[in-house]
Design a protein around this motif. Sequence first.
Motif, mmCIF file in Angstrom:
data_model
loop_
_atom_site.group_PDB
_atom_site.id
_atom_site.type_symbol
_atom_site.label_atom_id
_atom_site.label_comp_id
_atom_site.label_asym_id
_atom_site.label_seq_id
_atom_site.Cartn_x
_atom_site.Cartn_y
_atom_site.Cartn_z
ATOM 1 N N ASP A 8 95.728 21.012 7.125
ATOM 2 C CA ASP A 8 95.655 20.676 5.700
ATOM 3 C C ASP A 8 96.809 19.736 5.368
ATOM 4 O OD1 ASP A 8 94.251 21.450 3.032
ATOM 5 O OD2 ASP A 8 96.400 21.372 2.623
ATOM 6 N N LEU A 9 96.468 18.565 4.868
ATOM 7 C CA LEU A 9 97.467 17.555 4.523
ATOM 8 C C LEU A 9 97.710 17.532 3.022
ATOM 9 C CD1 LEU A 9 96.034 14.615 6.663
ATOM 10 C CD2 LEU A 9 97.872 16.214 7.309
ATOM 11 N N GLU A 10 98.947 17.284 2.643
ATOM 12 C CA GLU A 10 99.253 16.944 1.246
ATOM 13 C C GLU A 10 99.702 15.490 1.254
ATOM 14 O OE1 GLU A 10 98.270 19.000 -0.969
ATOM 15 O OE2 GLU A 10 97.979 20.606 0.475
ATOM 16 N N ALA A 11 99.449 14.817 0.148
ATOM 17 C CA ALA A 11 99.724 13.377 0.104
ATOM 18 C C ALA A 11 100.285 12.973 -1.250
ATOM 19 C CB ALA A 11 98.436 12.613 0.380
ATOM 20 N N THR A 12 100.860 11.779 -1.291
ATOM 21 C CA THR A 12 101.341 11.229 -2.556
ATOM 22 C C THR A 12 100.142 11.090 -3.508
ATOM 23 O OG1 THR A 12 101.089 9.018 -1.614
ATOM 24 C CG2 THR A 12 103.312 9.961 -1.615
ATOM 25 N N CYS A 13 100.373 11.369 -4.760
ATOM 26 C CA CYS A 13 99.266 11.313 -5.723
ATOM 27 C C CYS A 13 99.841 11.261 -7.134
ATOM 28 C CB CYS A 13 98.386 12.558 -5.603
ATOM 29 S SG CYS A 13 99.256 14.112 -5.885
ATOM 30 N N CYS A 14 98.993 10.991 -8.087
ATOM 31 C CA CYS A 14 99.398 11.091 -9.481
ATOM 32 C C CYS A 14 98.186 11.443 -10.326
ATOM 33 C CB CYS A 14 100.059 9.815 -9.962
ATOM 34 S SG CYS A 14 98.958 8.435 -9.888
ATOM 35 N N ARG A 17 95.549 8.872 -11.162
ATOM 36 C CA ARG A 17 95.034 8.223 -9.942
ATOM 37 C C ARG A 17 95.455 6.752 -9.842
ATOM 38 N NH1 ARG A 17 92.133 12.019 -6.341
ATOM 39 N NH2 ARG A 17 91.646 13.767 -7.662
ATOM 40 N N MET A 24 97.471 6.367 -0.890
ATOM 41 C CA MET A 24 97.995 7.720 -0.685
ATOM 42 C C MET A 24 98.550 7.834 0.733
ATOM 43 S SD MET A 24 94.982 9.933 -2.562
ATOM 44 C CE MET A 24 95.427 11.542 -1.920
ATOM 45 N N PHE A 60 103.592 15.036 -11.249
ATOM 46 C CA PHE A 60 102.284 15.648 -11.008
ATOM 47 C C PHE A 60 102.171 16.144 -9.559
ATOM 48 C CE2 PHE A 60 97.922 15.219 -9.423
ATOM 49 C CZ PHE A 60 97.250 16.072 -10.284
ATOM 50 N N LEU A 64 101.832 19.916 -8.348
ATOM 51 C CA LEU A 64 100.608 20.296 -7.624
ATOM 52 C C LEU A 64 100.929 20.949 -6.288
ATOM 53 C CD1 LEU A 64 97.370 19.875 -7.576
ATOM 54 C CD2 LEU A 64 97.893 17.983 -6.033
ATOM 55 N N THR A 65 101.876 20.354 -5.552
ATOM 56 C CA THR A 65 102.096 20.776 -4.159
ATOM 57 C C THR A 65 103.303 21.699 -3.972
ATOM 58 O OG1 THR A 65 103.519 18.870 -3.705
ATOM 59 C CG2 THR A 65 101.153 18.573 -3.329
ATOM 60 N N TYR A 103 88.432 14.770 3.927
ATOM 61 C CA TYR A 103 89.605 14.051 3.428
ATOM 62 C C TYR A 103 90.738 13.971 4.463
ATOM 63 C CZ TYR A 103 94.217 13.619 1.462
ATOM 64 O OH TYR A 103 95.518 13.258 1.291
ATOM 65 N N HIS A 159 97.311 24.128 -2.634
ATOM 66 C CA HIS A 159 97.747 22.729 -2.579
ATOM 67 C C HIS A 159 99.106 22.562 -1.904
ATOM 68 C CE1 HIS A 159 94.274 21.647 -4.857
ATOM 69 N NE2 HIS A 159 94.660 22.325 -5.921
ATOM 70 N N ASP A 164 97.559 26.393 2.429
ATOM 71 C CA ASP A 164 96.118 26.092 2.487
ATOM 72 C C ASP A 164 95.590 26.330 3.906
ATOM 73 O OD1 ASP A 164 95.972 25.435 -0.204
ATOM 74 O OD2 ASP A 164 95.893 23.266 0.104
HETATM 75 P P1 AMP Z 1 94.624 19.746 -1.229
HETATM 76 O O1 AMP Z 1 94.524 19.925 0.265
HETATM 77 O O2 AMP Z 1 93.436 20.219 -1.971
HETATM 78 O O3 AMP Z 1 95.870 20.429 -1.659
HETATM 79 O O4 AMP Z 1 94.738 18.222 -1.551
HETATM 80 C C1 AMP Z 1 95.297 17.274 -0.694
HETATM 81 C C2 AMP Z 1 95.856 16.133 -1.486
HETATM 82 O O5 AMP Z 1 94.846 15.567 -2.341
HETATM 83 C C3 AMP Z 1 96.991 16.483 -2.453
HETATM 84 O O6 AMP Z 1 98.249 16.522 -1.809
HETATM 85 C C4 AMP Z 1 96.899 15.326 -3.426
HETATM 86 O O7 AMP Z 1 97.456 14.169 -2.883
HETATM 87 C C5 AMP Z 1 95.410 15.112 -3.551
HETATM 88 N N1 AMP Z 1 94.877 15.882 -4.690
HETATM 89 C C6 AMP Z 1 94.374 17.134 -4.669
HETATM 90 N N2 AMP Z 1 93.981 17.523 -5.891
HETATM 91 C C7 AMP Z 1 94.260 16.476 -6.729
HETATM 92 C C8 AMP Z 1 94.091 16.224 -8.124
HETATM 93 N N3 AMP Z 1 93.562 17.134 -8.936
HETATM 94 N N4 AMP Z 1 94.510 15.028 -8.621
HETATM 95 C C9 AMP Z 1 95.048 14.091 -7.812
HETATM 96 N N5 AMP Z 1 95.226 14.260 -6.497
HETATM 97 C C10 AMP Z 1 94.835 15.423 -5.945
#
Ligand code: AMP
Length: 179
Positions: A8-14, A17, A24, A60, A64-65, A103, A159, A164
Motif C-alpha cells: 500500500d503506497l501513500e503519495a503526495t496529494c491535495c 487535486r 503524485m 490535506f 489524510l496519511t 493504483y 490511509h 492499510d
Molecule cells: P490510500 O491507499 O487509500 O490511503 O491512498 C493512496 C494515496 O491516494 C494517498 O496517499 C493520496 O495520495 C491519494 N488519496 C487517497 N484518498 C484521497 C482523497 N480523498 N483525495 C486526494 N487524494 C487521495
Amino acid sequence: MKQYLIIDLEATCCKERTITRDKMEIIEIGAVMVDAVTLKIVDEYEQFIKPILNPKLTDFCKTLTTITQEDVDGAMGYKEALVDFKKWYSKYDDFLFCSWGDYDKSQFEQDCKLHSVSYPFSSEHLNIKKEFAKVQGIKPCGLDVALAHVGLELVGTHHRGIDDARNMGCLMPYIVGEA
Ligand code: AMP
Ligand code: MG
C-alpha cells in the motif's frame, strides 16, 4: 506461488487535486508478506520516501496519511528506497504482488519512469479490491467498508501505508481463503 506481497503506497496529494495524478509521488511504502498457505502475515516493511516534485506536503496530505514533513524530509529518495525495498522482498522468491485496486501498481510505474529505473516487479498483479468484491458478492468498496463487511476492526490509521497493508493482510482469508 508461496507468498502474497501486499503493498500500500501513500503519495503526495491535495484536496483540490491541484497535484494532478501524473505529479503524485510515493511518500510511503507499506508492505506485508502473507504466507500463501496459512494466510498469516509473516513479515512487514515500511519506508518513507522524499518526494522531488512537491517536496512540501500539503496539510490535506498530512492529515489524510498522518505522515509528517519531518518523516519525508529525513527519508531516502525513491531510487535508494526501491533498492532497500527490493533487498527486503528478495528474501522471498515466489510471491504475487497484491494491492487494493490498480493504483499502487501504476504509481510504482510512474515513479520508476520519473527516476529512470526499471519497474521491479513481474507483470503479474492481483487487484484484491476486485477479488474481494467478486468473492463476497458485493460491489468494489474501500478498505474500511470491506473490513466492516466481514466484521473486522480497522487497526491503526486508514490511509497510512503500513496500516492499510496490515489490514489488507487480515482480509486475505476472505479473498483467497475459505472464510
Ligand atoms: P490510500 O491507499 O487509500 O490511503 O491512498 C493512496 C494515496 O491516494 C494517498 O496517499 C493520496 O495520495 C491519494 N488519496 C487517497 N484518498 C484521497 C482523497 N480523498 N483525495 C486526494 N487524494 C487521495
Ligand atoms: Mg493507503
